[in-house]
Design an enzyme around this catalytic site. Structure first.
Site, mmCIF file in Angstrom:
data_model
loop_
_atom_site.group_PDB
_atom_site.id
_atom_site.type_symbol
_atom_site.label_atom_id
_atom_site.label_comp_id
_atom_site.label_asym_id
_atom_site.label_seq_id
_atom_site.Cartn_x
_atom_site.Cartn_y
_atom_site.Cartn_z
ATOM 1 C CG ASP A 214 -1.410 0.941 1.349
ATOM 2 O OD1 ASP A 214 -1.749 1.920 0.374
ATOM 3 O OD2 ASP A 214 -2.554 1.100 1.887
ATOM 4 C CD GLU A 241 -4.370 -1.372 -1.197
ATOM 5 O OE1 GLU A 241 -5.067 -0.249 -0.517
ATOM 6 O OE2 GLU A 241 -4.779 -1.949 -1.560
ATOM 7 C CD GLU A 269 -7.414 3.809 1.392
ATOM 8 O OE1 GLU A 269 -7.339 4.635 1.719
ATOM 9 O OE2 GLU A 269 -6.153 3.112 0.833
ATOM 10 C CG ASP A 292 -13.784 4.137 3.864
ATOM 11 O OD1 ASP A 292 -14.925 4.119 3.905
ATOM 12 O OD2 ASP A 292 -12.372 3.177 3.647
ATOM 13 C CG HIS A 319 -9.748 1.588 2.746
ATOM 14 N ND1 HIS A 319 -10.011 2.245 3.514
ATOM 15 C CD2 HIS A 319 -8.473 1.353 2.946
ATOM 16 C CE1 HIS A 319 -9.450 2.788 4.096
ATOM 17 N NE2 HIS A 319 -8.590 2.494 3.890
ATOM 18 C CD GLU A 339 -7.894 -3.034 3.417
ATOM 19 O OE1 GLU A 339 -6.717 -2.769 4.147
ATOM 20 O OE2 GLU A 339 -8.521 -2.075 3.487
#
Length: 401
Positions: A214, A241, A269, A292, A319, A339
């Protein structure tokens, strides 16, 4: 029986972990030396909190129906989000039927176009939308996933995000995602350290365990391409990511063309609404979308984003947002796993993601959560009464605490 209407709307704040998961005590892994867009400045490189990542706090939206049922949701937004909810969005919510979710979303979004579209305004809209889904499901006595069509599998599988992929493997997760520690400003030495950490984790986890990086919007195209190629070819990195700033659609498209065959590019995200994700899809920017649900527009908008992604043959892996995404993921074939953001200080314990703000929050066991664990009405969680709520603004004195 007539459908209840929404009698009261309240926007409150909380501090300390929870939805604003960067709001942690000193020494937490999520605030250690992690590559960020601000890492170009040495004084802001060591700690993400040093440049204010934790300033907002959690936004809590509560909706009370005319029959006394209360729905709620958490997102990031703090006092700014409270002001938007109480002083602008409330007029589109109060007095409406609890079933009027699509109309309420449409009115909130179009009424804020002149100053919204993304960011804190979409966080606030998302919080209201999630609270609406929680309220409607509770009125009907069903879990939110039942309103979305019901589970398409018997359990959720998870990968873990944190500094200990080896712990994730021991706990039965399908993969481990590391935060990238060093960005372009730290030059070749930083790149070497990033690859060294990945090599160490590959040795600990074996060749078949998923490892991901990430990058939190912190790289440029040249650096991201070099990192991706070496990380995949030498250490089997599964995906890279959010390598670039979220508005650099052209850079993402080029990065996806540049990475080795078989490696995935993930992002989204910090993207919002179907229009932002349409850009990512039509420009072939990525393989995995990561909206998200507390920031992209809520469940109402996530459904549209998912449909677009499905039509383009792309995966949607939200996310980390705990139960607010679990109820969605369990109902979608193009969301095959979820996740789990490890919020223990050392990323070496399994704790609820939104602790201490939520009670009854399910956590993975052996890297999985059965669908039956999501069968309580609404999102199936309660606000922790021990947490101190603050209502900085009130548009409805009769509904104030």
């Amino acid at each position: 029986m007539p459908m209840p209407t929404i009698a009261h709307i309240r926007a409150l704040t909380l501090r300390g972990g929870g939805a604003d998961y960067h709001d942690q005590d000193a020494g937490h892994w999520i605030d250690e030396h992690i590559s960020t867009p601000m890492a170009r400045y040495p004084e802001y490189r060591k700690s993400r909190k040093s440049f204010g990542l934790d300033v907002l706090g959690t936004l809590v939206v509560e909706l009370e129906a005319s029959d006394g049922t209360v729905g709620f949701a958490l997102t990031t937004g703090g006092d700014l989000g409270c002001w938007i909810v109480e002083n602008h969005l409330a007029r589109f919510v109060r007095g409406q039927k609890v079933t009027d979710i699509e109309k309420i979303w449409d009115q909130m979004f179009h009424a804020t176009l002149h100053y919204g579209r993304k960011g804190i305004v979409l966080n606030a809209i998302s919080g209201v939308d999630l609270a609406l889904w929680d309220l409607l499901a509770k009125v009907r006595g069903e879990p939110v996933h039942a309103l979305l069509g019901g589970p398409v599998r018997d359990e959720l599988s998870f990968y873990m995000t944190g500094t200990r992929p080896d712990f994730a493997q021991q706990q039965g997760f399908i993969g481990g995602k590391l935060p990238l520690h060093h960005g372009p400003a730290e030059r070749e030495e930083g790149l070497r350290k990033n690859l060294q950490l990945l090599a160490d984790m590959r040795q600990k986890c074996g060749k078949d365990f998923w490892l991901m990086y990430d990058c939190w919007m912190s790289l440029d195209l040249e650096y991201a391409t070099r990192l991706a190629k070496t990380a995949h070819e030498e250490f089997g990195l599964k995906w890279i990511e959010e390598a670039l700033p979220p508005d650099d659609y052209w850079g993402y498209a080029e990065l996806r063309r540049n990475v080795p065959r078989g490696m995935l590019v993930a992002t989204g995200e910090h993207e919002a609404t179907r229009w932002g994700f349409r850009m990512l899809l039509e420009m072939e920017c990525c393989d995995i979308l990561q909206p998200d649900v507390g920031w992209c527009g809520g469940i109402t908008e996530l459904l549209k984003i998912s449909a677009l992604a499905d039509a383009h043959g792309k995966l949607v892996v939200p996310h980390g947002s705990s139960v607010y995404s679990y109820h969605f993921v369990i109902t979608r074939h193009n969301s095959p796993f979820a996740e789990f953001l490890n919020m223990s200080p050392g990323a070496d314990e399994i704790v609820p993601m939104f602790h201490p703000q939520l009670l009854d929050e399910p956590v993975p066991v052996n890297g999985r959560i059965p669908a039956s664990a999501l069968d309580r009405p609404g999102f199936g969680v309660r606000l922790n009464p021990q947490c101190r709520l603050h209502r900085p603004f009130s548009s409805d004195s009769t509904g104030a605490r």
